[in-house]
Design a protein around this motif. Structure first.
Motif, short mmCIF file in Angstrom:
data_model
loop_
_atom_site.label_atom_id
_atom_site.label_comp_id
_atom_site.label_asym_id
_atom_site.label_seq_id
_atom_site.Cartn_x
_atom_site.Cartn_y
_atom_site.Cartn_z
N PHE A 308 -0.10 -6.42 3.58
CA PHE A 308 -0.79 -5.54 2.64
C PHE A 308 0.01 -5.41 1.34
O PHE A 308 -0.55 -5.41 0.24
N LEU A 309 1.32 -5.29 1.46
CA LEU A 309 2.15 -5.17 0.27
C LEU A 309 2.13 -6.45 -0.55
O LEU A 309 2.26 -6.41 -1.78
N THR A 310 1.94 -7.58 0.12
CA THR A 310 1.84 -8.85 -0.59
C THR A 310 0.48 -9.01 -1.27
O THR A 310 0.38 -9.45 -2.42
N ASP A 311 -0.59 -8.64 -0.56
CA ASP A 311 -1.94 -8.75 -1.09
C ASP A 311 -2.80 -7.63 -0.52
O ASP A 311 -3.34 -7.77 0.58
N PRO A 312 -2.94 -6.52 -1.24
CA PRO A 312 -3.69 -5.37 -0.70
C PRO A 312 -5.16 -5.65 -0.41
O PRO A 312 -5.80 -4.86 0.27
N THR A 313 -5.68 -6.75 -0.89
CA THR A 313 -7.10 -7.05 -0.67
C THR A 313 -7.35 -7.83 0.61
O THR A 313 -8.50 -8.06 0.98
#
Length: 324
Positions: A308-313
């Motif tokens: 999630f921290l890398t890509d919240p989507t």
């Protein structure tokens, strides 16, 4: 990128040791709560500072009334892939990402057999008598040649049925949509609900809680059971009619014993009537509480947060299931 993380209901105080929190989430702060917070206002106050919350199964509900009061919350993780106590629609409305983890399913079916054997062999009471200086005073019941009735022959019920056959039991099963072919895959025979409750020595429940299954086992089913029969529920307590069960245990003679791992309120209040109910064997909702399960739960939760921290989507494991 670092975040503040709350880990809820860590009763055994083991979450920090079950996964690599600091290695995979450098700079993030992790706060573990080992005490269940039932009061909604107290819960909101405790969780207000956190951007990420990791919940253990359905121990702490997150309805809209809670989610709306947590403006900092960005990610809500549940252990397992379904959580009936999360309001997914509210989370979506508020822009909160929700995801889950894998699980290790055999634990609950293994506990089911611990409870069955505990009931029929009177293990808990025998242990207490031994510690009080006593010796043999009861005669145990047998499994071999007896009938095992499985209510709900899904993944967990199927494992329980297979083990029952290994004990030499005649396994019968029922659920609303069960077929003869599905029952045969697990060495069981499909019978009617009435036949199952009237004939089984042991009835074990493995249904998912839904509007159809709520109160599924009530006074008629309990009254139909043999006087020497036993009932085990490791699924969800509301599948049983609570008042019917209470009456059967306090004023009736059947079933001969009831084992429960699930309750209408959890943790079970100190003064709850079940704590002193006769003919019962109680365990504290620990079917899934095993080391292997916890290591999967928490490792996956850390992986979810890191993703999630890398890509919240794009959460690693989007949660399935609806709020009920």
């Amino acid at each position: 990128m670092s975040v503040s993380i709350a880990v809820l209901d860590d009763y055994q105080q083991v979450a920090p040791a079950m996964a690599d929190w600091s290695g995979q989430l450098p700079g993030s702060s992790v706060t573990c709560f080992d005490r269940h917070i039932a009061d909604e206002d107290e819960l909101v106050a405790a969780l207000a500072p956190f951007e990420v919350i990791v919940a253990m199964r359905e121990r702490t509900p997150f309805p809209r009334t809670v989610l709306e009061r947590l403006p900092k919350l960005r990610l809500l993780v549940t252990t397992g892939m379904r959580n009936a106590s999360f309001d997914l629609a509210a989370a979506a409305d508020l822009g909160i990402t929700v995801c889950g983890t894998r699980a290790h399913s055999p634990g609950t079916s293994e506990l089911t057999w611990a409870l069955i054997l505990g009931l029929l062999r009177d293990v808990g009471a025998a242990d207490a008598r031994m510690r009080a200086g006593g010796w043999q005073s009861t005669i145990a019941q047998d499994l071999d040649g007896e009938v095992l009735g499985v209510v709900g022959l899904g993944r967990l019920g199927g494992r329980v049925a297979t083990i029952g056959a290994a004990f030499g039991m005649d396994v019968v099963a029922w659920s609303p949509n069960l077929t003869h072919e599905r029952a045969a895959e697990h060495g069981a025979r499909l019978v009617s609900k009435e036949e199952l409750f009237a004939g089984a020595k042991v009835v074990t429940v493995h249904m998912v809680l839904s509007d159809r299954s709520r109160g599924l086992i009530g006074a008629p089913e309990l009254a139909a059971m043999r006087e020497d029969a036993y009932l085990v529920n490791t699924s969800r307590f509301p599948i049983l009619d609570a008042e019917a069960l209470r009456a059967a245990l306090t004023t009736g003679s059947r079933p001969a014993g009831v084992a429960l791992d699930v309750y209408d309120t959890e943790p079970l209040p100190a003064g709850h009537w079940l704590r002193t109910a006769p003919r019962t064997l109680l365990s504290p909702h620990m079917g899934y509480v095993t080391e292997k399960t916890y290591r999967i739960f928490y490792a996956d939760a850390v992986e979810d947060i890191a993703a999630f921290l890398t890509d919240p989507t794009a959460p690693v494991r989007p949660l399935t299931g609806q709020y009920t």
